[in-house]
Design an enzyme around this catalytic site. Structure first.
Site, short mmCIF file in Angstrom:
data_model
loop_
_atom_site.label_atom_id
_atom_site.label_comp_id
_atom_site.label_asym_id
_atom_site.label_seq_id
_atom_site.Cartn_x
_atom_site.Cartn_y
_atom_site.Cartn_z
N GLU A 158 28.93 39.05 35.66
CA GLU A 158 28.25 39.26 37.12
C GLU A 158 27.41 40.30 36.49
OE1 GLU A 158 31.79 40.13 40.02
OE2 GLU A 158 31.42 38.00 40.84
N CYS A 165 17.81 55.58 32.23
CA CYS A 165 17.80 56.64 31.48
C CYS A 165 16.45 56.69 30.98
CB CYS A 165 19.20 56.26 30.23
SG CYS A 165 18.36 54.47 29.99
N GLU A 322 34.40 31.44 39.81
CA GLU A 322 35.48 32.45 40.01
C GLU A 322 35.72 32.12 41.90
OE1 GLU A 322 34.92 36.69 39.97
OE2 GLU A 322 34.59 36.40 37.98
N LYS A 371 46.27 44.52 40.68
CA LYS A 371 47.48 43.69 40.53
C LYS A 371 48.20 43.13 41.89
CE LYS A 371 49.48 48.40 41.65
NZ LYS A 371 48.27 49.39 41.47
C1 GLA Z 1 34.21 39.59 40.69
C2 GLA Z 1 34.91 39.63 39.00
C3 GLA Z 1 36.32 39.72 38.55
C4 GLA Z 1 36.88 40.30 39.50
C5 GLA Z 1 36.65 39.57 41.49
C6 GLA Z 1 38.03 39.98 42.05
O1 GLA Z 1 34.05 37.41 40.62
O2 GLA Z 1 33.53 39.01 38.43
O3 GLA Z 1 36.27 39.79 37.51
O4 GLA Z 1 36.85 41.77 39.12
O5 GLA Z 1 35.24 39.41 41.12
O6 GLA Z 1 37.78 39.68 43.16
#
Ligand code: GLA
Ligand code: GLA
Length: 688
Positions: A158, A165, A322, A371
């Protein structure tokens, strides 16, 4: 690798199911790592992203590497038939690296040097960081490039944000010199230098925009955002040099995002540029299902819009890299997905072109900020909890959709989205300061097509327009002469173009057009807008169109007609009874201009008429009520229609022909019931 075919991710042609796996958090618990393998099978998963935050486990101190744990993970997963997207670890770095080479730390826009910590916060220009990441990536490629489990490179994580800088300032100045042919006068002209005495007489005076410095020069703001995109891509390109060299046949990607409060495309980087540098587009989707401010179907429509944009960036299937199996940990309220929603929301991604359903995260960590983020495996390590079972069901469903992998979604409608335009509109000190909402406006125009199951590509300005019958380009405030000329050609060749209020106002430098509306637009629209009125929320006005009154909000444009036809008129105010909506024929094509921001009912009526006039058809014509969406993927012989109930009620639908539900195996015909959140995937022979 350029145009990728069905085989772009695995030799086998199947849907990927799995997610971010962080074994390095459990190295002192070998029984957990063993158990993961057992659970992976039970969850019906087959693909894992590994290593995106593993740098401190891979290189605990400078030059001392520990790969045994990762070797074992590779072998264990491979032995069990799984595939691995190996990440490069630049998204977070070990403390020793920041300590020894502080130039890798960002300086924020207030010129505050950042401390070590968190993630996604390195300087994209730092030579040291570029060297360190490339070195690490080379070692990873040499070690794992030939491993049979490796199917893709997941570069960093991401990418986003910016650094101010000194290295970045210099890089920015060099970038500007190239853009303006080393001619400071032409930069001053493009940035409207004399305004507030902001002309420069030396390149070294130029600084990136800052709340404590320059923030009113729009040309600078726009160029800075373009630079940030280019510099991020350049960092990525530097990362992938060894990957291309050592593993030329392994696809390379980095995961894109969305902005999530309203669920709109990510605004920080111009993904239309970035997409050209990835082999397969991947993105991370986290809609807040079951929120208390919108209907489920409204949110589903917004997801569909982003999917259609990201898929169209490469005009090929994408990967959902994701998503969450249930709740996230960073929405204001982290609500669990209700039973059924996980399958439905996952199938929606596949329906719009994803060849995967992947998650953050495989296993919930024990400590630190994630967590409580949803995972396939919860702290209880159980296969009996609801979330695990729903994930396994998605896995089983994807196994039944193998033949859908790699199939397309042809569309005749293009909705034009543009990052430059969004940035410039957000900057524009004028109109309503809080009501421009460009991406949200596009979603409102997209809605009718979504409701009527008409396939849409959300396209960008440099894409080929010629395959579309209809292009909808609302609020195209910033448009270069070149873009306008391309739109004109599209219409001249027989296309239909819809534009709206606040369009064709500034050029690519955010400088207004002068002496009236650009001639190309006047030609194709047969009229010109002469004044835009901005309304208060309590102001009431209406547009009368086809005998009906529609409420208008925020914006109303007064038009001066030449050869255009008036299709709708204002009801109140000093522009009462003057045209608000026009149509015009130009050469082989037609244009429509919508001068006011109108409500959902208007969009529905207006676009329904247009859909009929242009004989636009759903790929698979299911009869259904509101809140049901049918999205269809196709190969040469078959339609794969995903029929999805995004409502909390039972819905009756009618199929146009016989088909097989790939999920249940049922042969279906005629009328059937979809329960709350139910989804069916109908395979039928193509009728056209
Ligand atoms: C992002 C990140 C992941 C995780 C998710 C949580 O997509 O890439 O590492 O932190 O968010 O929703
Ligand atoms: C003040 C300033 C002007 C101008 C106007 C805008 O009055 O003196 O230069 O910025 O605001 O309303």
């Amino acid at each position: 690798m350029t145009k990728l075919d069905r085989t772009y991710v695995t030799e086998a042609k199947y849907m990927l199911h799995g997610g971010d796996y962080n074994p390095d958090q459990w190295l002192n618990r070998p029984e957990i790592l063993e158990d993961d393998i057992r659970l992976m099978k039970l969850a019906h998963t087959n693909a894992y992203s590994i290593g995106m935050f593993s740098w401190s486990s891979l290189e605990p101190e400078e030059g001392r590497y520990e790969f045994e744990w990762l070797d074992q993970v590779f072998d264990r997963i491979h032995k069990n038939g799984g595939k691995i997207a190996l990440a490069t670890p630049s998204g977070a770095r070990p403390a020793w690296l920041s300590q020894k080479y502080p130039e890798v730390l960002r300086v924020d826009k207030n010129r505050m040097k950042q401390l070590h910590g968190g993630r996604h916060n390195h300087c994209f220009t730092s030579e040291v960081y570029r060297e360190k990441t490339q070195k690490m990536n080379r070692i990873l490629a040499e070690r794992y490039g030939n491993h049979p489990a490796l199917f893709m490179w997941h570069v960093s994580n991401e990418y986003g944000g910016e650094c101010h800088c000194d290295h970045c300032q210099n890089a920015f100045r060099n970038w500007l010199k190239e853009q303006y042919n080393h001619d400071l006068n032409s930069l001053n002209e493009a940035w409207w230098g004399p305004f507030w005495s902001h002309s420069f007489n030396d390149w070294s005076q130029i600084e990136s925009p800052s709340p404590i410095g320059e923030n009113a020069v729009h040309g600078l703001n726009l160029d800075w955002r373009r630079f940030v995109t280019d510099q991020t891509i350049s960092f990525y390109e530097n990362e992938i040099v060894p990957l291309r060299e050592i593993t030329p046949n392994i696809p390379v990607t980095t995961n894109f995002m969305a902005d999530t409060d309203d669920l709109i495309p990510f605004q920080g980087l111009d993904y239309s540029k970035f997409a050209k540098h990835v082999d397969v587009l991947t993105w991370d989707a986290y809609p807040a299902w079951h929120n208390d401010w919108e209907e489920t179907a409204d949110l589903a429509m917004k997801v569909g819009f982003i999917d259609d944009l990201y898929r169209s960036l490469k005009q090929q299937p994408f990967l959902l890299l994701e998503s969450t199996p249930s709740a996230v940990n960073w929405h204001k309220v982290n609500k669990a997905k209700r039973p059924g929603m996980h399958l439905l929301s996952s199938m929606q991604m596949v329906a719009h072109g994803s060849d995967s359903v992947m998650y953050f995260q495989w296993r919930k960590s024990r400590g630190s900020s994630e967590k409580f983020h949803g995972a396939i495996v919860d702290h209880d390590n159980s296969t009996e909890n609801r979330v695990f079972k729903e994930v396994a069901k998605v896995g089983q469903s994807l196994e039944k959709l193998t033949e859908v992998t790699g199939t397309n979604r042809p569309a005749k409608v293009g909705i034009l989205y543009d990052w430059d335009n969004n940035w410039a509109l957000n900057d524009a000190q004028g109109y309503g300061l809080e009501t421009k909402r460009y991406p949200q406006t596009l979603q409102q125009h997209y809605r009718t097509f979504w409701e009527k199951d008409i396939p849409v590509d959300v396209i960008t300005k440099e894409q080929d327009f010629s395959s579309y019958q209809l292009i909808v380009a609302p609020m195209l405030y910033l448009a270069s002469k070149e873009t306008l000329a391309r739109l004109k050609t599209f219409v001249a060749n027989g296309g239909t173009l819809v534009m709206t209020y606040i369009s064709g106002i500034v050029n690519e430098h955010d400088l207004t057009y002068t002496s009236g509306w650009p001639q190309d637009l006047q030609d194709i629209f047969g009229m010109q807008p002469v004044e835009t009125d901005t309304l208060y929320p309590k102001d009431k006005n209406y547009v009368t169109y086809q005998g009906k009154h529609y409420l208008l909000k925020d914006y109303a444009t007064v038009l001066e007609l030449n050869t255009a036809n008036s299709e709708g008129i204002y009801k109140e105010d000093f522009y009462a009874n003057t045209p608000a909506i026009t149509s015009h024929s130009y050469e082989k094509g037609k244009t429509y201009y919508i001068g006011a921001r109108l409500d959902a009912e208007f969009h529905f009526d207006f676009y329904s008429r247009l859909i009929e006039d242009l004989s636009l058809q759903p790929a698979f014509s299911v009869k259904h009520g509101k809140g049901v969406s049918v999205q269809t993927r196709q190969d040469k012989e078959h339609d794969y229609a995903f029929i999805m109930n995004f409502t909390e009620e039972r819905q009756t639908i009618t199929l146009p022909s016989k088909g097989t539900d790939l999920l249940s195996g049922d042969e279906l015909e005629g009328e059937l019931i979809l329960n709350k959140y139910e989804v069916r995937v109908i395979k039928a022979p193509r009728n056209s």
